[in-house]
Design a protein around this motif. Structure first.
Motif, PDB file in Angstrom:
ATOM      1  N   VAL A 248     -41.791  66.379 103.440  1.00  0.00           N
ATOM      2  CA  VAL A 248     -41.318  67.755 103.251  1.00  0.00           C
ATOM      3  C   VAL A 248     -41.107  68.445 104.597  1.00  0.00           C
ATOM      4  CG1 VAL A 248     -41.967  70.040 102.381  1.00  0.00           C
ATOM      5  CG2 VAL A 248     -42.353  68.017 100.968  1.00  0.00           C
ATOM      6  N   GLY A 249     -41.981  68.152 105.547  1.00  0.00           N
ATOM      7  CA  GLY A 249     -41.920  68.830 106.838  1.00  0.00           C
ATOM      8  C   GLY A 249     -40.883  68.276 107.795  1.00  0.00           C
ATOM      9  N   SER A 250     -40.285  67.149 107.451  1.00  0.00           N
ATOM     10  CA  SER A 250     -39.304  66.523 108.337  1.00  0.00           C
ATOM     11  C   SER A 250     -37.947  66.439 107.650  1.00  0.00           C
ATOM     12  CB  SER A 250     -39.769  65.118 108.735  1.00  0.00           C
ATOM     13  OG  SER A 250     -38.728  64.401 109.368  1.00  0.00           O
TER      14      SER A 250
ATOM     15  N   ASP B 215     -33.451  75.657  94.838  1.00  0.00           N
ATOM     16  CA  ASP B 215     -32.413  74.794  94.256  1.00  0.00           C
ATOM     17  C   ASP B 215     -32.890  74.285  92.894  1.00  0.00           C
ATOM     18  OD1 ASP B 215     -30.341  73.057  93.709  1.00  0.00           O
ATOM     19  OD2 ASP B 215     -30.222  72.277  95.757  1.00  0.00           O
ATOM     20  N   ALA B 216     -32.803  75.159  91.902  1.00  0.00           N
ATOM     21  CA  ALA B 216     -33.298  74.819  90.562  1.00  0.00           C
ATOM     22  C   ALA B 216     -32.505  73.669  89.944  1.00  0.00           C
ATOM     23  CB  ALA B 216     -33.231  76.048  89.662  1.00  0.00           C
ATOM     24  N   GLU B 217     -31.217  73.612  90.248  1.00  0.00           N
ATOM     25  CA  GLU B 217     -30.381  72.553  89.670  1.00  0.00           C
ATOM     26  C   GLU B 217     -30.814  71.177  90.181  1.00  0.00           C
ATOM     27  OE1 GLU B 217     -25.662  71.190  89.315  1.00  0.00           O
ATOM     28  OE2 GLU B 217     -26.221  73.031  90.378  1.00  0.00           O
ATOM     29  N   PHE B 218     -31.057  71.080  91.476  1.00  0.00           N
ATOM     30  CA  PHE B 218     -31.502  69.813  92.059  1.00  0.00           C
ATOM     31  C   PHE B 218     -32.848  69.405  91.467  1.00  0.00           C
ATOM     32  CE2 PHE B 218     -32.727  67.478  96.231  1.00  0.00           C
ATOM     33  CZ  PHE B 218     -32.220  66.286  95.749  1.00  0.00           C
TER      34      PHE B 218
ATOM     35  N   ARG C 119     -39.415  71.441  99.382  1.00  0.00           N
ATOM     36  CA  ARG C 119     -38.338  71.439 100.377  1.00  0.00           C
ATOM     37  C   ARG C 119     -37.171  72.326  99.956  1.00  0.00           C
ATOM     38  NH1 ARG C 119     -37.783  70.017 105.769  1.00  0.00           N
ATOM     39  NH2 ARG C 119     -35.558  70.140 106.195  1.00  0.00           N
ATOM     40  N   CYS C 120     -36.892  72.364  98.655  1.00  0.00           N
ATOM     41  CA  CYS C 120     -35.733  73.109  98.139  1.00  0.00           C
ATOM     42  C   CYS C 120     -36.194  74.044  97.016  1.00  0.00           C
ATOM     43  CB  CYS C 120     -34.667  72.153  97.615  1.00  0.00           C
ATOM     44  SG  CYS C 120     -34.283  70.766  98.703  1.00  0.00           S
TER      45      CYS C 120
END
Length: 220
Positions: free
Chosen positions: A106-108, A43-46, A39-40
């Motif tokens: 992931v898709g929603s 966003d490596a930090e997350f 999903r992200c």
């Protein structure tokens, strides 16, 4: 039951519940981390924060396992009925953790946000409960248990803040009133019904295997 017998039983029940929930936590977070990576992806930090959350949960599980090993006995058999996250997932998504479809999450956008809120609220509840435990003289009379909960307390903010900050960055609600109500109800059920029932169940069997031993079998 003598005073020492009451203390031993109480710690036995408490540690069995925590061991279940910590194991449930880190094994479930493998799937959450997979969902976050999809999903992200940028966003490596997350992603790193979720990975730390997962590692902490496993560390806590192993601390409770060592406590039982020092006692020379196995934990009591408990199931998803004592799992806060199990009940919360069931309430929000109408399915068990095992049945949760990662690809659908992931898709929603809405489902992914709901999942983040469920984890955040569960961990916030855990933090508040540990603060209560640290003031409980009976539990704190066991020096090893005291140290375990001090470590859990120190780690806990890193388990809800990543999800809270992510929701805030997206401009999304960090919790809805019905989700907070569900969290409150689940907590009361566990504290006022499940924990006392387990305490009074003198015939409750003990595990024959450590939960992480089954993890190894599943992995192969």
């Amino acid at each position: 039951m003598t005073g020492s017998g009451f203390r031993e039983r109480y710690l036995d029940v408490l540690a069995s519940i925590y061991l279940y929930n910590e194991h449930r936590g880190y094994t479930s977070l493998d799937r959450v981390l997979d969902a976050v990576r999809q999903r992200c992806p940028d966003d490596a930090e997350f992603q790193a924060e979720i990975a730390k959350h997962r590692a902490d949960e496993e560390k806590h599980y192993r601390m409770f396992r060592r406590w039982f090993e020092r006692q020379g006995r196995m934990p009591l058999q408990v199931d998803s009925g004592v799992g806060h996250i199990d009940r919360f997932i069931q309430w929000v998504f109408r399915c068990s953790i095992e049945e949760l479809d990662t690809s659908e999450i992931v898709g929603s956008e809405d489902d992914f946000e709901r999942l983040c809120r469920v984890i955040m609220l569960t961990e916030q509840r855990g933090y508040a409960q540990v603060e209560i435990i640290l003031k409980n003289r009976l539990i704190m009379s066991d020096p090893v248990m005291k140290r375990i909960f001090q470590i859990v307390h120190k780690d806990e903010p890193d388990h809800f803040l990543p999800y809270q900050r992510w929701l805030e960055r997206q401009g999304r609600a960090t919790a809805k009133w019905n989700e907070r109500a569900a969290d409150w109800c689940i907590h009361k059920i566990l504290m006022l019904a499940k924990l006392p029932a387990l305490f009074l169940d003198a015939g409750r069997p003990r595990l024959q295997r450590w939960p992480d031993e089954d993890d190894a079998i599943t992995a192969h």
